[in-house]
Scaffold this motif. Structure first.
Motif, short mmCIF file in Angstrom:
data_model
loop_
_atom_site.label_atom_id
_atom_site.label_comp_id
_atom_site.label_asym_id
_atom_site.label_seq_id
_atom_site.Cartn_x
_atom_site.Cartn_y
_atom_site.Cartn_z
N SER A 283 -8.73 -0.11 -1.29
CA SER A 283 -7.64 -0.03 -0.32
C SER A 283 -6.52 0.79 -0.95
O SER A 283 -6.55 1.05 -2.16
CB SER A 283 -7.10 -1.43 0.02
OG SER A 283 -6.41 -1.96 -1.10
N GLY A 284 -5.55 1.15 -0.13
CA GLY A 284 -4.38 1.84 -0.66
C GLY A 284 -3.65 0.94 -1.65
O GLY A 284 -3.09 1.41 -2.64
N TYR A 285 -3.66 -0.34 -1.36
CA TYR A 285 -3.01 -1.28 -2.28
C TYR A 285 -3.68 -1.23 -3.65
O TYR A 285 -3.02 -1.10 -4.68
CB TYR A 285 -3.04 -2.71 -1.70
CG TYR A 285 -2.21 -3.66 -2.52
CD1 TYR A 285 -0.86 -3.83 -2.25
CD2 TYR A 285 -2.77 -4.35 -3.59
CE1 TYR A 285 -0.08 -4.67 -3.03
CE2 TYR A 285 -2.00 -5.19 -4.37
CZ TYR A 285 -0.65 -5.34 -4.09
OH TYR A 285 0.12 -6.16 -4.87
N ASN B 162 -2.79 2.17 -5.44
CA ASN B 162 -1.45 2.26 -6.03
C ASN B 162 -1.25 1.30 -7.20
O ASN B 162 -0.62 1.66 -8.19
CB ASN B 162 -0.39 2.01 -4.95
CG ASN B 162 -0.21 3.23 -4.08
OD1 ASN B 162 -0.48 4.35 -4.51
ND2 ASN B 162 0.24 3.03 -2.85
N HIS C 125 6.42 1.96 -1.45
CA HIS C 125 5.67 0.78 -0.98
C HIS C 125 5.49 -0.28 -2.08
O HIS C 125 5.41 0.04 -3.27
CB HIS C 125 4.30 1.26 -0.49
CG HIS C 125 3.51 0.21 0.21
ND1 HIS C 125 2.43 -0.42 -0.36
CD2 HIS C 125 3.64 -0.31 1.45
CE1 HIS C 125 1.92 -1.27 0.50
NE2 HIS C 125 2.63 -1.23 1.61
N SER D 17 3.00 -1.79 -3.10
CA SER D 17 1.85 -1.60 -3.99
C SER D 17 2.20 -0.70 -5.18
O SER D 17 1.66 -0.87 -6.28
CB SER D 17 0.67 -1.00 -3.21
OG SER D 17 1.07 0.16 -2.51
N GLU E 69 6.17 8.35 -1.87
CA GLU E 69 5.38 8.47 -0.64
C GLU E 69 5.71 9.84 -0.04
O GLU E 69 6.76 10.41 -0.35
CB GLU E 69 5.77 7.37 0.36
CG GLU E 69 5.47 5.99 -0.16
CD GLU E 69 5.88 4.87 0.81
OE1 GLU E 69 5.93 5.10 2.03
OE2 GLU E 69 6.14 3.76 0.33
N SER F 269 6.84 4.65 4.76
CA SER F 269 6.18 3.75 5.70
C SER F 269 7.13 3.02 6.64
O SER F 269 6.78 2.75 7.78
CB SER F 269 5.34 2.73 4.95
OG SER F 269 6.14 2.00 4.04
N ASP G 76 1.84 9.52 -2.52
CA ASP G 76 1.10 8.62 -1.64
C ASP G 76 1.23 9.14 -0.20
O ASP G 76 2.29 9.05 0.41
CB ASP G 76 1.70 7.20 -1.78
CG ASP G 76 0.98 6.20 -0.90
OD1 ASP G 76 0.12 6.60 -0.10
OD2 ASP G 76 1.28 4.99 -1.02
N ALA H 248 -0.31 7.90 2.38
CA ALA H 248 -0.94 6.86 3.21
C ALA H 248 -0.71 7.06 4.70
O ALA H 248 -1.64 6.94 5.51
CB ALA H 248 -0.44 5.48 2.78
N HIS H 249 0.53 7.35 5.09
CA HIS H 249 0.83 7.47 6.52
C HIS H 249 0.72 8.90 7.03
O HIS H 249 0.92 9.16 8.22
CB HIS H 249 2.22 6.89 6.82
CG HIS H 249 2.25 5.43 6.58
ND1 HIS H 249 1.85 4.51 7.53
CD2 HIS H 249 2.58 4.71 5.47
CE1 HIS H 249 1.94 3.30 7.02
NE2 HIS H 249 2.38 3.39 5.77
N THR I 69 -5.14 6.77 2.35
CA THR I 69 -5.90 5.57 2.73
C THR I 69 -6.74 5.84 3.98
O THR I 69 -6.38 6.66 4.82
CB THR I 69 -4.97 4.33 2.91
OG1 THR I 69 -5.67 3.32 3.62
CG2 THR I 69 -3.71 4.66 3.67
N LYS J 281 -5.56 3.53 7.87
CA LYS J 281 -4.54 3.76 8.90
C LYS J 281 -5.08 4.79 9.90
O LYS J 281 -5.91 4.43 10.73
CB LYS J 281 -3.24 4.15 8.21
CG LYS J 281 -2.82 3.05 7.22
CD LYS J 281 -1.47 3.27 6.61
CE LYS J 281 -1.23 2.35 5.42
NZ LYS J 281 -1.19 0.93 5.76
C1 PLP Z 1 2.86 3.86 1.67
C2 PLP Z 1 1.71 2.92 1.63
N1 PLP Z 1 0.86 3.00 0.61
C3 PLP Z 1 -0.20 2.17 0.53
C4 PLP Z 1 -0.43 1.21 1.46
C5 PLP Z 1 -1.59 0.28 1.33
O1 PLP Z 1 -2.69 0.81 1.98
P1 PLP Z 1 -3.89 -0.13 2.45
O2 PLP Z 1 -3.45 -0.76 3.72
O3 PLP Z 1 -5.05 0.77 2.56
O4 PLP Z 1 -4.04 -1.15 1.38
C6 PLP Z 1 0.42 1.10 2.56
C7 PLP Z 1 0.12 0.09 3.60
O5 PLP Z 1 0.86 -0.48 4.25
C8 PLP Z 1 1.53 1.96 2.64
O6 PLP Z 1 2.39 1.85 3.64
#
Ligand code: PLP
Length: 374
Positions: free
Chosen positions: A106-108, A111, A132, A134, A176, A180, A205, A207-208, A236, A239
């Motif tokens: 996961s993104g979590y 990171n 974020h 993470s 980021e 987010s 990052d 992610a979004h 990620t 999303k």
């Molecule tokens: C900026 C950012 N990085 C990482 C993540 C985590 O990603 P994932 O939902 O795939 O764990 C999020 C999720 O909310 C996020 O907003």
């Protein structure tokens, strides 16, 4: 002993901080079904409508997706690497024109693994204040020292670099691209300039932004044509891609280092092969069809005053924010109250996230309702 926990929970309730899990009846690309009501979902990260999409799920299974198993039963470094994992990593490297890619669960995980391992004792991390959780958790696990510069304030970052860079061995700048909770975009060109000037590693990052920004959907770096200047890009699949999992892509040395040192990668069972295959299917077959829709969605976000498809409507207090969501609920819109610690104190807000299904009237109706309530 449980009294302590109860006290904390009561305190959370008193200050409208208490979180509970909502049991939705169903959801699709546009609507969410909750407490017997059909609501326009303004709180979804399913930006392109690729998750919960029956046509796509069917197309995936019909194209051979049904041959993949639903469990990997092992970490990647043990017996958990089948060809499809490598195929997806190679696909990402090819799209980004990077040396190498590593998938995370996961993104979590990505990171936490990156920020806890890339910098160790004697190193330093400079992180945007609004990064974020993470990223913050990763830094806290690292043995490196970290500094948090004011949000998107490049002067503040440079001041830290002038004062602190010389005191450490390796230095990481982490940000980021699309933030987010605020929907604004980091000054990526300046970040690249600073990382070069002060000899740092830049971790970004997306992610979004992955799946949303850029000609082929790779993110803000693609838009600005600076992908090759960023050392490590995180994206990620959970999303816009409508799947699950994440990747880090960039310099070979960094990826190999992560394979050896990122504990969130090493010590966790790999995602199921079917899920990896689904992410690959979406990126190969669906993402290329989304350009026009993505651009329209971003244009709508800009009309509402944001730099992206994420539109914060800051209310302030926790209770007022929760009440505003309630009013929107009764008018057919689903939004979630975003409260500290996710956002700074007294900036509780509705985080409206657009999807390609939301039209202009719906968006502006919801925003004006929220503002009236406030
Ligand atoms: C900026 C950012 N990085 C990482 C993540 C985590 O990603 P994932 O939902 O795939 O764990 C999020 C999720 O909310 C996020 O907003």
């Amino acid at each position: 002993m449980l009294e302590d926990y109860n006290e904390i929970l009561e305190d959370l309730k008193k200050h409208s901080h208490f979180r509970n899990i909502k049991n939705f009846e169903n959801k699709d690309e546009k609507y969410i079904y909750f407490n017997g009501k059909k609501l326009i979902n303004l709180s979804s990260n399913n930006y392109l409508g690729l998750a919960d999409n029956k046509r796509i799920t069917e197309a995936f299974f019909n194209s051979g997706g049904d041959k993949y198993s639903f469990g990997s039963a092992s970490a990647r470094l043990l017996t958990g690497t089948l060809p499809v994992y490598k195929e997806l990593e190679k696909l990402i490297s090819r799209l980004f024109k990077t040396d190498k890619t590593l998938l995370f669960n996961s993104g979590y995980h990505a990171n936490v693994g990156i920020n806890s391992s890339l910098a160790s004792g004697g190193d330093v991390i400079f992180s945007d204040k609004l990064n974020h959780a993470s990223i913050i958790d990763g830094m806290q696990l690292s043995k490196a020292k970290f500094f948090r510069y004011r949000h998107n304030d490049m002067e503040n970052l440079e001041n830290f670099l002038i004062k602190e860079r010389k005191n450490f061995k390796n230095a990481i700048i982490v940000s980021e691209s699309v933030f987010s909770m605020d929907g604004d975009i980091a000054d990526l060109r300046k970040l690249v300039e600073l990382k070069q000037k002060y000899n740092c590693i830049l971790v970004l990052d997306e992610a979004h932004a992955f799946g949303v920004f850029g000609k082929t959907g790779l993110g803000v770096c693609e838009n600005l044509e600076i992908t090759d200047k960023v050392d490590l890009i995180v994206g990620t699949f959970g999303k816009a891609i409508g799947s699950m999992g994440a990747f880090a892509t960039g310099k070979k040395e960094l990826i190999e280092y992560l394979i050896n040192k990122a504990r969130s990668f090493i010590f966790s069972t790999a995602l199921p092969p079917v899920n990896i295959a689904f992410s690959k299917f979406i990126i190969e077959n669906e993402l290329p069809k989304t350009y026009d829709k993505r651009m329209r969605m971003l244009e709508l976000g800009r009309k509402a005053g944001s730099e992206s498809h994420i539109i914060p409507v800051v209310i302030g207090g926790n209770k007022e924010t929760v009440d505003t969501c309630e009013v929107l609920f009764h008018n057919g819109y689903f939004t979630l109250p975003i409260r500290p610690p996710t956002v700074p104190e007294r900036t509780s807000r509705l985080r409206i996230s657009l999807t390609t299904e939301i039209n202009e009237k719906e968006l502006f109706d919801a925003i004006s309702l929220a503002k009236q309530t406030k």
